[in-house]
Design an enzyme around this catalytic site. Structure first.
Site, PDB file in Angstrom:
ATOM      1  N   ARG A  99      40.983 -22.010   9.332  1.00  0.00           N
ATOM      2  CA  ARG A  99      39.676 -22.633   9.543  1.00  0.00           C
ATOM      3  C   ARG A  99      38.598 -22.000   8.677  1.00  0.00           C
ATOM      4  O   ARG A  99      37.729 -22.692   8.148  1.00  0.00           O
ATOM      5  CB  ARG A  99      39.303 -22.567  11.020  1.00  0.00           C
ATOM      6  N   LYS A 134      16.537 -22.500   0.471  1.00  0.00           N
ATOM      7  CA  LYS A 134      16.849 -23.351   1.633  1.00  0.00           C
ATOM      8  C   LYS A 134      18.362 -23.390   1.810  1.00  0.00           C
ATOM      9  O   LYS A 134      19.032 -24.388   1.541  1.00  0.00           O
ATOM     10  CB  LYS A 134      16.270 -24.746   1.432  1.00  0.00           C
ATOM     11  N   LYS A 166       3.405 -18.842  -3.833  1.00  0.00           N
ATOM     12  CA  LYS A 166       3.370 -20.218  -3.337  1.00  0.00           C
ATOM     13  C   LYS A 166       2.019 -20.531  -2.699  1.00  0.00           C
ATOM     14  O   LYS A 166       1.121 -19.684  -2.695  1.00  0.00           O
ATOM     15  CB  LYS A 166       4.532 -20.437  -2.367  1.00  0.00           C
ATOM     16  N   GLU A 199       2.952 -21.301  -8.020  1.00  0.00           N
ATOM     17  CA  GLU A 199       3.037 -22.695  -7.584  1.00  0.00           C
ATOM     18  C   GLU A 199       1.659 -23.343  -7.664  1.00  0.00           C
ATOM     19  O   GLU A 199       0.670 -22.763  -7.220  1.00  0.00           O
ATOM     20  CB  GLU A 199       3.552 -22.768  -6.153  1.00  0.00           C
ATOM     21  N   ASP A 221       4.269 -28.624  -7.770  1.00  0.00           N
ATOM     22  CA  ASP A 221       4.818 -28.999  -6.473  1.00  0.00           C
ATOM     23  C   ASP A 221       4.258 -30.328  -5.976  1.00  0.00           C
ATOM     24  O   ASP A 221       3.046 -30.512  -5.868  1.00  0.00           O
ATOM     25  CB  ASP A 221       4.511 -27.899  -5.447  1.00  0.00           C
TER      26      ASP A 221
END
Length: 283
Positions: A99, A134, A166, A199, A221
């Site tokens: 698995r 992410k 950011k 950003e 962005d």
């Protein structure tokens, strides 16, 4: 990016503890101790294979006496019915590893497959596809490795290997100019050698970044195609450009055609479908 063997061994150890606990009681109860056999890893869906080296390490850590014959290597386009590898040895060991091998290879192959689709789709442009942070906690190193197998480029690995200023950093710092200034002060004080990316959310912020300078890349962005082209023209090659925000397989080519150097896509890792495969006993 190469696989970190220490991270990999820790991942395998913790994953086996999670799955096996105090024993694979189904196998222990059904199959006599010492039974030997073989199993083949069968591909059930077209895609790009990734995770073969990880599978080898899993089998090795479960039982060093297992023998793995690799028939298809990472980065290969596979089709339904292909056999990626054959493992031979103690059947209890094969089933204990089954698995974890499948979960890992299916996930990695799904990421590599989507990445290759995007790389091929934008091949007529200068843009390169980047991954993001992410990722699935605990297996980021495997997911980013799969992006590389698919032909993509790794962005920063974590918070530690790049300064990426950011929107929240800009707002908390009091603006783009102050944020960049603070970043340079920090680097001087700590002696760290890190690239700085800023950003931007508008053409006005792009102009602020250009006026301030001292950066290595400008992220654009959530720009519309029209605004993105304007921003690329405004930057005019002074810094590498990166488009981000809401970019998918359906619209990535349009973003690439705007002339950016990089396109970062959380979709490579946060919502990808695993590639179907199974481990089947050889009678």
């Amino acid at each position: 990016m190469v696989l970190d063997k220490e991270l990999l061994q820790r991942f395998i150890t913790e994953s086996l503890i999670e799955d096996v606990g105090d024993g694979d009681h189904t196998s222990l109860s059904c199959i006599p101790a010492g039974t030997t056999g073989a199993a083949r890893l069968l591909i059930k869906e077209h895609g790009i294979l990734a995770g073969v080296d990880v599978a080898i390490e899993i089998f090795k850590q479960v039982d060093p006496d297992l023998h793995v014959e690799v028939l298809v290597h990472d980065g290969t386009l596979v089709k339904v019915g292909d056999v990626a590898l054959i493992v031979r040895g103690n059947v209890h060991s094969i089933l204990k590893a089954e698995r974890l091998v499948l979960n890992t290879m299916q996930r990695m192959s799904g990421i590599a497959t989507v990445t290759r689709q995007i790389v091929d789709l934008i091949s007529g442009t200068k843009a390169k596809v980047l991954d993001t942070r992410k990722t699935t906690p605990g297996i980021r190193f495997l997911e980013k490795y799969a992006v590389k197998v698919g032909g993509g480029v790794n962005h920063r690995i974590g918070l530690y290997d790049m300064i990426l200023i950011k929107d929240n950093h800009v707002d908390y710092a009091g603006g783009i100019q102050q944020a960049i200034k603070n970043a340079h002060t920090y680097l001087e004080q700590t002696g760290k050698n890190l690239q700085i990316e800023i950003e931007t959310r508008s053409l006005d912020e792009v102009q602020q970044a250009l006026a301030t300078g001292g950066i290595d890349r400008i992220m654009l962005d959530n720009f519309s195609y029209e605004k993105l082209r304007e921003a690329v023209n405004l930057i005019n090659g002074k810094y590498p450009t990166e488009a981000s925000g809401g970019i998918t397989l359906d619209n990535v080519l349009e973003y690439a055609k705007c002339g950016v150097d990089y396109i970062s896509m959380g979709a490579l890792t946060h919502s990808v479908k695993s590639l179907d495969m199974s481990l089947k006993a050889i009678a």
